[in-house]
Design a protein around this motif. Structure first.
Motif, PDB file in Angstrom:
ATOM      1  N   ASP A 145      14.834   8.921  94.991  1.00 19.31           N
ATOM      2  CA  ASP A 145      15.058   7.496  94.770  1.00 19.31           C
ATOM      3  C   ASP A 145      15.088   7.164  93.283  1.00 19.31           C
ATOM      4  O   ASP A 145      15.879   6.313  92.833  1.00 19.31           O
ATOM      5  CB  ASP A 145      13.965   6.676  95.461  1.00 19.31           C
ATOM      6  CG  ASP A 145      14.069   6.740  96.984  1.00 19.31           C
ATOM      7  OD1 ASP A 145      15.112   7.222  97.487  1.00 19.31           O
ATOM      8  OD2 ASP A 145      13.118   6.325  97.663  1.00 19.31           O
ATOM      9  N   ALA A 146      14.232   7.821  92.517  1.00 23.59           N
ATOM     10  CA  ALA A 146      14.214   7.584  91.073  1.00 23.59           C
ATOM     11  C   ALA A 146      15.526   8.040  90.439  1.00 23.59           C
ATOM     12  O   ALA A 146      16.078   7.353  89.567  1.00 23.59           O
ATOM     13  CB  ALA A 146      13.028   8.306  90.437  1.00 23.59           C
ATOM     14  N   ILE A 147      16.021   9.189  90.883  1.00 30.84           N
ATOM     15  CA  ILE A 147      17.298   9.686  90.357  1.00 30.84           C
ATOM     16  C   ILE A 147      18.437   8.749  90.751  1.00 30.84           C
ATOM     17  O   ILE A 147      19.350   8.483  89.943  1.00 30.84           O
ATOM     18  CB  ILE A 147      17.573  11.116  90.866  1.00 30.84           C
ATOM     19  CG1 ILE A 147      16.575  12.097  90.242  1.00 30.84           C
ATOM     20  CG2 ILE A 147      19.003  11.542  90.546  1.00 30.84           C
ATOM     21  CD1 ILE A 147      16.669  12.203  88.735  1.00 30.84           C
ATOM     22  N   LYS A 148      18.369   8.202  91.966  1.00 30.63           N
ATOM     23  CA  LYS A 148      19.402   7.262  92.412  1.00 30.63           C
ATOM     24  C   LYS A 148      19.437   6.036  91.506  1.00 30.63           C
ATOM     25  O   LYS A 148      20.510   5.548  91.127  1.00 30.63           O
ATOM     26  CB  LYS A 148      19.147   6.843  93.850  1.00 30.63           C
ATOM     27  CG  LYS A 148      20.226   5.922  94.412  1.00 30.63           C
ATOM     28  CD  LYS A 148      19.943   5.554  95.870  1.00 30.63           C
ATOM     29  CE  LYS A 148      21.022   4.609  96.402  1.00 30.63           C
ATOM     30  NZ  LYS A 148      20.740   4.213  97.812  1.00 30.63           N
ATOM     31  N   LEU A 149      18.244   5.555  91.107  1.00 33.11           N
ATOM     32  CA  LEU A 149      18.207   4.400  90.206  1.00 33.11           C
ATOM     33  C   LEU A 149      18.809   4.755  88.845  1.00 33.11           C
ATOM     34  O   LEU A 149      19.558   3.965  88.273  1.00 33.11           O
ATOM     35  CB  LEU A 149      16.785   3.887  90.040  1.00 33.11           C
ATOM     36  CG  LEU A 149      16.665   2.640  89.155  1.00 33.11           C
ATOM     37  CD1 LEU A 149      15.707   1.635  89.741  1.00 33.11           C
ATOM     38  CD2 LEU A 149      16.240   3.001  87.724  1.00 33.11           C
ATOM     39  N   LEU A 150      18.479   5.946  88.324  1.00 35.78           N
ATOM     40  CA  LEU A 150      19.063   6.364  87.048  1.00 35.78           C
ATOM     41  C   LEU A 150      20.583   6.399  87.143  1.00 35.78           C
ATOM     42  O   LEU A 150      21.284   5.976  86.213  1.00 35.78           O
ATOM     43  CB  LEU A 150      18.531   7.745  86.643  1.00 35.78           C
ATOM     44  CG  LEU A 150      17.047   7.865  86.280  1.00 35.78           C
ATOM     45  CD1 LEU A 150      16.738   9.295  85.835  1.00 35.78           C
ATOM     46  CD2 LEU A 150      16.653   6.885  85.183  1.00 35.78           C
ATOM     47  N   GLU A 151      21.097   6.886  88.277  1.00 37.72           N
ATOM     48  CA  GLU A 151      22.547   6.952  88.459  1.00 37.72           C
ATOM     49  C   GLU A 151      23.148   5.544  88.522  1.00 37.72           C
ATOM     50  O   GLU A 151      24.216   5.291  87.935  1.00 37.72           O
ATOM     51  CB  GLU A 151      22.873   7.714  89.742  1.00 37.72           C
ATOM     52  CG  GLU A 151      22.552   9.199  89.650  1.00 37.72           C
ATOM     53  CD  GLU A 151      22.724   9.910  90.982  1.00 37.72           C
ATOM     54  OE1 GLU A 151      22.953  11.135  90.968  1.00 37.72           O
ATOM     55  OE2 GLU A 151      22.613   9.244  92.034  1.00 37.72           O
ATOM     56  N   GLU A 152      22.469   4.638  89.233  1.00 39.45           N
ATOM     57  CA  GLU A 152      22.968   3.271  89.350  1.00 39.45           C
ATOM     58  C   GLU A 152      22.965   2.556  87.999  1.00 39.45           C
ATOM     59  O   GLU A 152      23.835   1.716  87.727  1.00 39.45           O
ATOM     60  CB  GLU A 152      22.114   2.491  90.352  1.00 39.45           C
ATOM     61  CG  GLU A 152      22.279   2.953  91.788  1.00 39.45           C
ATOM     62  CD  GLU A 152      21.284   2.288  92.730  1.00 39.45           C
ATOM     63  OE1 GLU A 152      20.359   1.605  92.221  1.00 39.45           O
ATOM     64  OE2 GLU A 152      21.429   2.446  93.957  1.00 39.45           O
ATOM     65  N   GLU A 153      21.994   2.906  87.145  1.00 42.73           N
ATOM     66  CA  GLU A 153      21.856   2.261  85.841  1.00 42.73           C
ATOM     67  C   GLU A 153      22.572   3.027  84.731  1.00 42.73           C
ATOM     68  O   GLU A 153      22.516   2.632  83.567  1.00 42.73           O
ATOM     69  CB  GLU A 153      20.375   2.092  85.500  1.00 42.73           C
ATOM     70  CG  GLU A 153      19.659   1.071  86.352  1.00 42.73           C
ATOM     71  CD  GLU A 153      20.203  -0.342  86.143  1.00 42.73           C
ATOM     72  OE1 GLU A 153      20.473  -0.699  84.977  1.00 42.73           O
ATOM     73  OE2 GLU A 153      20.375  -1.071  87.138  1.00 42.73           O
ATOM     74  N   SER A 154      23.238   4.121  85.088  1.00 39.09           N
ATOM     75  CA  SER A 154      24.001   4.884  84.099  1.00 39.09           C
ATOM     76  C   SER A 154      25.141   4.029  83.564  1.00 39.09           C
ATOM     77  O   SER A 154      25.925   3.458  84.335  1.00 39.09           O
ATOM     78  CB  SER A 154      24.556   6.155  84.753  1.00 39.09           C
ATOM     79  OG  SER A 154      25.381   6.866  83.853  1.00 39.09           O
ATOM     80  N   GLY A 155      25.229   3.909  82.256  1.00 41.03           N
ATOM     81  CA  GLY A 155      26.235   3.051  81.652  1.00 41.03           C
ATOM     82  C   GLY A 155      25.827   1.593  81.579  1.00 41.03           C
ATOM     83  O   GLY A 155      26.535   0.779  80.964  1.00 41.03           O
ATOM     84  N   LYS A 156      24.696   1.251  82.196  1.00 43.33           N
ATOM     85  CA  LYS A 156      24.154  -0.108  82.112  1.00 43.33           C
ATOM     86  C   LYS A 156      22.875  -0.070  81.269  1.00 43.33           C
ATOM     87  O   LYS A 156      22.855  -0.487  80.136  1.00 43.33           O
ATOM     88  CB  LYS A 156      23.865  -0.661  83.502  1.00 43.33           C
ATOM     89  CG  LYS A 156      25.091  -0.733  84.409  1.00 43.33           C
ATOM     90  CD  LYS A 156      24.684  -1.159  85.815  1.00 43.33           C
ATOM     91  CE  LYS A 156      25.857  -1.125  86.778  1.00 43.33           C
ATOM     92  NZ  LYS A 156      25.433  -1.440  88.173  1.00 43.33           N
ATOM     93  N   HIS A 157      21.828   0.462  81.886  1.00 34.89           N
ATOM     94  CA  HIS A 157      20.558   0.605  81.150  1.00 34.89           C
ATOM     95  C   HIS A 157      20.550   1.882  80.310  1.00 34.89           C
ATOM     96  O   HIS A 157      20.109   1.883  79.161  1.00 34.89           O
ATOM     97  CB  HIS A 157      19.402   0.624  82.154  1.00 34.89           C
ATOM     98  CG  HIS A 157      18.050   0.523  81.531  1.00 34.89           C
ATOM     99  ND1 HIS A 157      16.947   0.078  82.216  1.00 34.89           N
ATOM    100  CD2 HIS A 157      17.594   0.826  80.281  1.00 34.89           C
ATOM    101  CE1 HIS A 157      15.895   0.090  81.411  1.00 34.89           C
ATOM    102  NE2 HIS A 157      16.257   0.560  80.241  1.00 34.89           N
ATOM    103  N   PHE A 158      21.089   2.967  80.884  1.00 36.88           N
ATOM    104  CA  PHE A 158      20.909   4.279  80.274  1.00 36.88           C
ATOM    105  C   PHE A 158      22.212   4.898  79.781  1.00 36.88           C
ATOM    106  O   PHE A 158      23.302   4.615  80.305  1.00 36.88           O
ATOM    107  CB  PHE A 158      20.258   5.232  81.291  1.00 36.88           C
ATOM    108  CG  PHE A 158      18.967   4.721  81.859  1.00 36.88           C
ATOM    109  CD1 PHE A 158      17.859   4.545  81.044  1.00 36.88           C
ATOM    110  CD2 PHE A 158      18.856   4.402  83.212  1.00 36.88           C
ATOM    111  CE1 PHE A 158      16.662   4.081  81.565  1.00 36.88           C
ATOM    112  CE2 PHE A 158      17.672   3.923  83.739  1.00 36.88           C
ATOM    113  CZ  PHE A 158      16.567   3.757  82.914  1.00 36.88           C
TER     114      PHE A 158
END
Length: 339
Positions: free
Chosen positions: A300-313
């Motif tokens: 789930d944590a990796i999924k959030l990183l992927e969702e925030e890729s190009g936004k937060h990260f």
């Protein structure tokens, strides 16, 4: 005690035989009959001292010495010129290009032995002092890191987080920097600087840090000030570790899309060390138990990183982080949260 190694370089067999005869009882002696061979032997297995003829065909002893002194592997090896060139200018040139001593032919066995012994003693002393300096420097660096780590842990304890959080973030950050292809020196510094990322929380009121519910607008503004407080605590210093620590503390809440704080930096305007620590910090916070939440599953944590890729990260760093997940899991198991 192992014998020191002497490399004798001369294009005349008779001269080599004389020097080998003088030195063989006390030292391991290697020989080379020209400059290129001498350089090859010195680079492959550096001797403790070199006795070098000056007048040789193709490559002179002076040129050999210059090349030795330009190579980090061989630059510290003492070179004694052994030559029939007796002019003061020749001797001066020998010293100017890095020679340690100058023996003129015809040689005296007693002088050769004395000069070699003297230069080897000096060389041993230099190496011993360098080792002591390296050991002391290593001790000071370790002490400095321990102080930084403890300051970081103090901030985390104040925030209801565990001291092992800063240790894991340090390891994650170094692994991520390595996978991103950053230099070894950078990776070592970020490992030591990352624990200071939230040092500014020391100056944040407990009522805000420990509030169980959502922060209101005014409280959130106060909370955001911890990055500025952290930068002020660390200060501005010429030391690379403290410089990086300050940038991380100040900018690790910036966002790739420009929506972060304190300056609204975007994309590569954000220092890469801050972009790295942002991912390491968020991932560890998500996958760790806190008084106000359960630990998220890694997936789930990796999924959030992927969702925030190009936004937060930083999207490239997100891909790199996914690649190092096996090492990240090992770190998480090694540094479990303290009770």
């Amino acid at each position: 005690m192992e014998k020191a190694t002497v490399l004798v370089v001369d294009d005349t067999a008779e001269n080599i035989d004389i020097l080998v005869g003088i030195l063989a009882d006390d030292y391991r002696v290697k020989v080379a009959i020209d400059g290129p061979k001498a350089l090859q032997l010195a680079q492959k297995s550096p001797p403790d001292i070199i006795l070098l003829d000056v007048m040789m065909p193709g490559m002179s002893g002076y040129e050999v010495c210059q090349r030795l002194k330009q190579d980090p592997m061989t630059c510290a090896i003492p070179v004694i010129f052994v030559t029939a060139m007796t002019e003061e200018a020749d001797e001066q040139l020998g010293f100017e290009i890095g020679g340690a001593d100058y023996i003129t032919k015809p040689i005296s066995a007693a002088i050769v032995k004395a000069r070699v012994r003297s230069q080897l003693n000096l060389y041993d002393q230099r190496r011993h002092l360098e080792q002591q300096v390296q050991e002391r420097t290593s001790e000071l660096q370790q002490t400095r890191f321990e102080i930084i780590k403890r300051l970081g842990r103090a901030a985390e304890y104040k925030d209801n987080e565990t001291g092992t959080h800063v240790i894991r973030v340090s390891h994650f950050s170094k692994l991520l920097a390595q996978d991103a292809g950053l230099p070894d020196s950078f990776c070592d510094i970020i490992y030591n600087a990352a624990p200071m990322h939230d040092i500014g929380k020391i100056g944040t009121p407990d009522a805000i840090l420990r509030k169980p519910g959502k922060l209101d607008g005014d409280e959130w503004k106060i909370m955001q000030l911890h990055v500025n407080i952290g930068a002020e605590i660390i200060g501005e210093h010429p030391d690379p570790l403290l410089q990086m620590s300050r940038r991380i503390a100040l900018y690790h809440h910036e966002r790739w899309d420009g929506g972060g704080y304190p300056e609204g930096l975007r994309a590569e305007q954000i220092p890469i060390e801050a972009r790295i620590v942002a991912i390491a910090d968020v991932f560890d916070a998500l996958t760790s138990v806190r008084p106000y939440k359960k630990a998220w599953p890694v997936a789930d944590a990796i999924k959030l990183l992927e969702e925030e890729s190009g936004k937060h990260f930083d999207p490239h760093l997100v891909l790199c982080f996914k690649k190092i997940l096996p090492q990240v899991e090992q770190i998480r198991l090694q540094y479990l949260d303290e009770e």
